[in-house]
Design a protein around this motif. Structure first.
Motif, PDB file in Angstrom:
ATOM      1  N   UNK A  53      53.550  16.803  46.187  1.00 28.20           N
ATOM      2  CA  UNK A  53      53.075  18.130  45.746  1.00 28.20           C
ATOM      3  C   UNK A  53      53.621  19.162  46.724  1.00 28.20           C
ATOM      4  N   UNK A  55      52.960  22.143  47.745  1.00 29.33           N
ATOM      5  CA  UNK A  55      52.062  22.878  48.659  1.00 29.33           C
ATOM      6  C   UNK A  55      51.509  21.983  49.767  1.00 29.33           C
ATOM      7  N   UNK A  78      54.588  28.049  41.805  1.00 29.70           N
ATOM      8  CA  UNK A  78      53.205  27.730  42.203  1.00 29.70           C
ATOM      9  C   UNK A  78      52.356  27.440  40.974  1.00 29.70           C
ATOM     10  N   UNK A  82      50.648  23.858  39.998  1.00 24.01           N
ATOM     11  CA  UNK A  82      49.199  23.723  39.794  1.00 24.01           C
ATOM     12  C   UNK A  82      48.890  23.096  38.450  1.00 24.01           C
ATOM     13  N   UNK A  94      35.604  20.266  51.519  1.00 24.84           N
ATOM     14  CA  UNK A  94      36.741  21.096  51.943  1.00 24.84           C
ATOM     15  C   UNK A  94      37.359  21.902  50.788  1.00 24.84           C
ATOM     16  N   UNK A 107      37.918  29.478  38.853  1.00 21.69           N
ATOM     17  CA  UNK A 107      38.863  29.853  39.919  1.00 21.69           C
ATOM     18  C   UNK A 107      40.267  29.324  39.625  1.00 21.69           C
ATOM     19  N   UNK A 110      41.791  31.204  36.668  1.00 17.80           N
ATOM     20  CA  UNK A 110      42.124  32.580  37.037  1.00 17.80           C
ATOM     21  C   UNK A 110      43.438  32.618  37.831  1.00 17.80           C
ATOM     22  N   UNK A 111      43.610  31.595  38.690  1.00 19.44           N
ATOM     23  CA  UNK A 111      44.826  31.551  39.521  1.00 19.44           C
ATOM     24  C   UNK A 111      46.101  31.489  38.701  1.00 19.44           C
ATOM     25  N   UNK A 114      45.147  32.298  33.090  1.00 18.89           N
ATOM     26  CA  UNK A 114      44.641  32.013  31.737  1.00 18.89           C
ATOM     27  C   UNK A 114      43.791  33.216  31.290  1.00 18.89           C
ATOM     28  N   UNK A 159      43.065  22.456  34.592  1.00 18.89           N
ATOM     29  CA  UNK A 159      44.437  22.989  34.509  1.00 18.89           C
ATOM     30  C   UNK A 159      45.351  22.112  33.653  1.00 18.89           C
TER      31      UNK A 159
ATOM     32  N   UNK B 206      42.789  23.593  55.777  1.00 19.18           N
ATOM     33  CA  UNK B 206      42.833  22.579  54.724  1.00 19.18           C
ATOM     34  C   UNK B 206      42.424  23.202  53.386  1.00 19.18           C
ATOM     35  N   UNK B 207      41.367  24.027  53.437  1.00 21.21           N
ATOM     36  CA  UNK B 207      40.902  24.692  52.212  1.00 21.21           C
ATOM     37  C   UNK B 207      41.986  25.609  51.652  1.00 21.21           C
ATOM     38  N   UNK B 209      45.191  25.336  51.931  1.00 18.34           N
ATOM     39  CA  UNK B 209      46.252  24.528  51.295  1.00 18.34           C
ATOM     40  C   UNK B 209      45.802  24.071  49.903  1.00 18.34           C
ATOM     41  N   UNK B 210      44.519  23.654  49.824  1.00 19.29           N
ATOM     42  CA  UNK B 210      44.011  23.176  48.533  1.00 19.29           C
ATOM     43  C   UNK B 210      43.862  24.321  47.524  1.00 19.29           C
ATOM     44  N   UNK B 211      43.631  25.525  48.023  1.00 20.87           N
ATOM     45  CA  UNK B 211      43.605  26.694  47.124  1.00 20.87           C
ATOM     46  C   UNK B 211      44.998  26.928  46.550  1.00 20.87           C
ATOM     47  N   UNK B 212      45.980  26.862  47.412  1.00 21.57           N
ATOM     48  CA  UNK B 212      47.367  27.031  46.958  1.00 21.57           C
ATOM     49  C   UNK B 212      47.732  25.954  45.954  1.00 21.57           C
ATOM     50  N   UNK B 213      47.232  24.731  46.219  1.00 22.16           N
ATOM     51  CA  UNK B 213      47.535  23.615  45.319  1.00 22.16           C
ATOM     52  C   UNK B 213      46.969  23.860  43.927  1.00 22.16           C
ATOM     53  N   UNK B 214      45.963  24.726  43.829  1.00 22.35           N
ATOM     54  CA  UNK B 214      45.414  25.063  42.516  1.00 22.35           C
ATOM     55  C   UNK B 214      45.970  26.403  42.017  1.00 22.35           C
ATOM     56  N   UNK B 215      47.096  26.791  42.588  1.00 24.22           N
ATOM     57  CA  UNK B 215      47.812  27.949  42.050  1.00 24.22           C
ATOM     58  C   UNK B 215      47.430  29.279  42.648  1.00 24.22           C
ATOM     59  N   UNK B 216      46.570  29.298  43.647  1.00 23.78           N
ATOM     60  CA  UNK B 216      46.162  30.579  44.216  1.00 23.78           C
ATOM     61  C   UNK B 216      47.353  31.249  44.907  1.00 23.78           C
ATOM     62  N   UNK B 218      49.919  32.493  43.412  1.00 19.86           N
ATOM     63  CA  UNK B 218      51.157  32.308  42.662  1.00 19.86           C
ATOM     64  C   UNK B 218      51.515  33.496  41.792  1.00 19.86           C
ATOM     65  N   UNK B 219      50.530  34.072  41.143  1.00 17.54           N
ATOM     66  CA  UNK B 219      50.799  35.188  40.230  1.00 17.54           C
ATOM     67  C   UNK B 219      49.544  36.032  40.130  1.00 17.54           C
ATOM     68  N   UNK B 220      49.606  37.070  39.315  1.00 18.38           N
ATOM     69  CA  UNK B 220      48.456  37.951  39.157  1.00 18.38           C
ATOM     70  C   UNK B 220      47.295  37.153  38.552  1.00 18.38           C
ATOM     71  N   UNK B 221      46.158  37.222  39.183  1.00 14.94           N
ATOM     72  CA  UNK B 221      45.012  36.431  38.720  1.00 14.94           C
ATOM     73  C   UNK B 221      44.354  37.120  37.518  1.00 14.94           C
ATOM     74  N   UNK B 222      43.882  36.291  36.608  1.00 14.02           N
ATOM     75  CA  UNK B 222      43.071  36.844  35.525  1.00 14.02           C
ATOM     76  C   UNK B 222      41.607  36.775  35.969  1.00 14.02           C
TER      77      UNK B 222
END
Lengths: 552, 297
Positions: A53, A55, A78, A82, A94, A107, A110-111, A114, A159, B206-207, B209-216, B218-222
């Motif tokens: 992955x 990231x 990104x 995801x 964490x 969350x 939204x990232x 969608x 996702x 760590x948090x 990194x995991x936020x980024x892993x969920x696309x945080x 990356x683009x404009x958030x809805x």
């Protein structure tokens, strides 16, 4: 099935490391794979997962290619990353960032942008699938570890990823909760067709769900085979033999290896019945251990947290010198609270805890540290942010016999921490942090050891090392009180066992009696053989009388 | 302080976050405008009552207990240091003379009640306006700030939990902040905070990194949560706004204010007028609840 991801000649070296953490790894992941990565602590499992992955890829030197459907994963945006590659971390606490379950699920959506009208449907679908619909507005801080890990999984599944990466996702969960989580994963794999790649030490529950086993050793990929082939390879490998779960290991030990190794108790029993094999107990099995005078006395102890129902209800128990008591029970049963009361960290509202003749919470802290060693459920809370060597040295200064630098080096070797001696404790893996925590509890040479989940995050080989180390201290007169979910470890090393349930302890019984009379909380071999031999707990407890289809 | 929240099925729980923020803005301003003991006392008691209605007496009592100790400290310091005006009680011991002045007591009580009212208003605000509502409000104008606020609220909470655990478990490392001389305690507290910070940074990385892993990022958030502005919000805002204008007018005329601390606390007819309007401002949510229930099918 089609190839989803691939690693070609991947070599990765952490900064300042003198050897690669991954060395020339080639791996192909098919879209229908449920893949389990296994290997000792430090073998490169987590590093391998992190390469999948973008990231998560750690800082360091990377050569080789990692591709997703023929594209380098570094070229995934990104949002693409995801939505195609989901990840669930080991520690459930964490990952979440929002306040409630529904906000956490939203969350992720939204990232990736969608639309507001598209979100409720996706959230509703995943919440219903994972049974989170009743707790959507519950604050995350009120959830149990198991529920939180389900929310973490849901916040990734929402996702609609093609592949899920999980790094020991059940390491922090009790066995029942872990089993429930794995059942959900199986459902996700079978019903949603999502590829699963996970690292895990506890293979007994996961292997029946998996189709491929990846074996790592010292950064190299030893094998990526079917589960049956992988198990056979591991059983023939000196350092990995202890990773083989109890049921297949029993068949290997008893030379009952036919065409396949069973993975469950039911299959094992059927195979034993078919092979018509008889067993008898070995004569050395029922050894008797002796104990000294009472050391720790708990009388009428009741404890409750602020305005809440009692966590401990009138507990009476005496721990003799040289005893090792395993306390089993579900998460939230009160085991950790009991240990903190026994350690003198919390004062119960009623009752007394006496170490010798002294009331434990009235003892000076400096005296208490010399008498009582505690390994908490989260050893990281006991660290002061130094290197491993500095932490151990500092703690030894508080103990009965402060040790010199050479002795600290010996301790590092004993705890298998030499390679990470000069690393900061916060940078270690969960298993290594557990070993540091254990070292901190032991290095002061206390009379009483209180251990909260001492085997959490440890690989099977390290568990054996820890068990033998603790046994030498117990034999030398140290009293051990251990809260654990690890039934196999408790049955192997503890001298006594008890359950914590409804704020109370069941009568303490000798370990063999306790574990052989338990129906569920007992070893896999006991569950396998109970209809023939009630006293057997391990494969080493029995020997064969004979058998018609004996291939050994 | 314990986090308490209103039930979303109540009127305040149904209000648009903007209507709530405007109302609380008016309430906080009102608390700052008046320094008469009658008005500050009324605000404090009224807000305590309002909190009890929404959160239950037991939860509020726990908060009030800690607020009372702070109020008591302010009163005590004023009695100790403020000797202006008429003396109510005198005490002499050898060469040491001490007197309790009327102004000291009354001014101290006014300040304590004002602070108490402020805290209770914040408790009510905290319970009514959730982090997600604030985020929804801020998101259209300052999305990064909105997300930062949400994360900060969560991490403050984690920080407190972590601090409590460290306080307990660092004793096994010889770090005790509740024993020994004060200087030692301060040093140990510093050490504890250092450990807290190191551990928190490690987890926060760590948090992240995991936020980024969920696309945080990356683009404009809805945005998931959308609150609709309803007729009830318009009515609530207009009534609250109207009352606020009246209060401002009264303040401009000098009603409900004690310009000279030596004149404390004569109660004039004008003060009763201010008290009446202030009661309506504080009681507005309850009026809303009543009307909301009347509108039930």
């Amino acid at each position: 099935m089609s190839e989803l991801m691939s690693l070609k000649q991947v070599t990765f070296t952490y900064p300042a490391a003198n050897r690669p953490a991954l060395d020339g790894v080639d791996l192909h992941i098919a879209s229908d794979d449920f893949m389990v990565i296994v290997g000792a602590t430090g073998s490169g499992k987590t590093t391998l997962l992190r390469q999948l992955k973008p990231e998560l890829v750690p800082a360091g030197d990377l050569t080789g290619t990692v591709q997703y459907q023929g594209r380098s994963i570094q070229k995934l945006s990104a949002t693409e990353s995801a939505q195609t590659i989901g990840v669930v971390a080991q520690d459930p606490v964490v990952q979440p960032v929002m306040a409630t379950v529904i906000e956490e699920l939203a969350f992720s959506l939204e990232n990736v942008g969608v639309s507001a009208s598209g979100m409720p449907g996706r959230i509703a679908e995943i919440a219903n699938f994972l049974g989170l619909d009743q707790i959507l507005h519950t604050p995350l801080q009120q959830l149990s570890g198991g529920q939180l890990q389900l929310v973490n999984l849901a916040s990734v599944l929402v996702l609609h990823p093609a592949i899920l990466l999980l790094d020991e996702p059940t390491a922090q969960l009790d066995p029942t909760t872990a089993q429930n989580f794995l059942n959900v994963l199986q459902q996700v794999h079978r019903e949603l067709g999502i590829t699963i790649v996970m690292s895990e030490h506890r293979l007994d529950r996961i292997l029946p769900l998996a189709n491929r086993l990846v074996i790592m050793e010292d950064g190299a990929l030893l094998a990526a085979e079917s589960v049956a082939t992988g198990l056979r390879l591991m059983s023939q490998h000196d350092e990995l033999a202890s990773f083989v779960p109890a049921i297949p290991n029993f068949f290997v030990q008893q030379h009952l290896t036919g065409n396949q190794l069973p993975l469950t108790v039911a299959t094992g029993r059927r195979m034993l019945s078919q092979q018509d094999v008889l067993f008898k107990l070995r004569s050395s099995t029922l050894s008797v251990k002796t104990f000294g005078a009472p050391l720790l006395t708990v009388a009428g102890v009741s404890f409750h947290y602020d305005q809440q129902a009692p966590t401990l209800r009138t507990i009476d128990i005496t721990f003799a010198t040289g005893i090792w008591v395993a306390i089993l029970g579900k998460n939230g049963a009160g085991k950790s609270t009991l240990l903190s009361v026994l350690a003198g960290l919390r004062k119960p509202q009623h009752g007394k805890v006496r170490l010798g003749k002294q009331i434990i919470w009235k003892m000076k802290n400096s005296v208490l540290i010399r008498q009582v060693g505690l390994l908490s459920q989260h050893p990281i809370d006991q660290f002061t942010g130094l290197t491993v060597r500095e932490e151990l040295t500092a703690q030894s200064q508080l103990g009965n016999e402060p040790v010199n630098a050479t002795a600290v080096t010996d301790w590092l070797a004993k705890l298998q921490l030499t390679a990470v001696a000069d690393q900061n404790v916060f940078d270690l893996s969960g298993g290594q942090q557990q070993l540091v925590g254990l070292g901190l509890a032991l290095i002061t040479r206390p009379r009483l050891l209180l251990l909260d989940e001492p085997t959490k995050g440890l690989d099977p080989a390290t568990k054996q090392v820890v068990g033998r180390l603790l046994e030498t201290y117990r034999a030398a007169g140290v009293t051990i009180v251990m809260a654990s979910h690890d039934v196999e470890f408790s049955a192997q090393f503890a001298t006594h066992g008890t359950f914590m349930f409804d704020g109370q302890l069941t009568p303490v019984q000798p370990a063999r009696k306790f574990f052989t009379t338990n129906f569920m909380a007992t070893t896999a071999v006991s569950r396998l053989l109970r209809q023939w031999l009630q006293q057997a707990l391990f494969s080493t407890d029995v020997e064969r009388k004979g058998g018609a289809n004996d291939q050994g | 302080m314990q986090l308490i929240e209103t039930q979303s099925s109540q009127f305040l729980g149904q209000c648009h976050p903007l209507a709530l923020v405007l109302y609380f803005g008016e309430l906080f301003t009102g608390l700052l405008l008046f320094n008469h003991i009658l008005i500050t006392g009324l605000f404090f008691l009224g807000l305590c009552g309002l909190c009890c209605w929404y959160f239950g007496g037991r939860a509020v009592w726990r908060v009030v207990r800690s607020v009372l100790s702070l109020m008591g400290l302010i009163l005590f310091l004023n009695i100790l240091l403020n000797r202006a005006g008429v003396s109510w009680w005198q005490f002499t011991l050898g060469t040491w003379h001490w007197e309790v002045s009327r102004v000291g007591v009354l001014y101290g009580a006014t300040m304590a009640l004002s602070l108490g009212g402020m805290v209770m208003a914040f408790v009510l605000f905290n319970g009514c306006v959730t982090a997600s509502q604030l985020r929804a409000l801020l998101n259209p104008v300052a999305p990064r700030l909105a997300m930062l606020l949400t994360l900060a609220i969560r991490f403050v909470n984690l920080f407190i939990q972590q601090f409590r655990r460290l306080l307990l478990l660092q004793r096994t490392r010889g770090l005790v902040v509740t024993a020994g001389p004060w200087r030692h305690r301060l040093t140990e507290t510093g050490n504890l905070l250092r450990v807290l910070l190191l551990g928190s940074i490690s987890r926060a990385m760590e948090t992240a990194i995991l936020m980024e892993a969920r696309g945080y990022g990356g683009r404009h958030r809805s945005q998931y949560q959308h609150y609709r502005w309803r007729l009830a919000d318009t009515s609530f805002t207009l009534v609250a706004g109207g009352m606020f204008v009246v209060i401002l007018g009264l303040r401009v005329h000098g009603w409900g204010v004690t310009p000279n601390i030596y004149s404390l606390p004569g109660v004039l007819a004008t003060d009763w007028w201010v008290a009446g309007v202030a009661s309506l401002v504080v009681g507005l949510p309850l009026i809303g609840e009543g009307l909301y229930r009347l509108c039930q099918n």
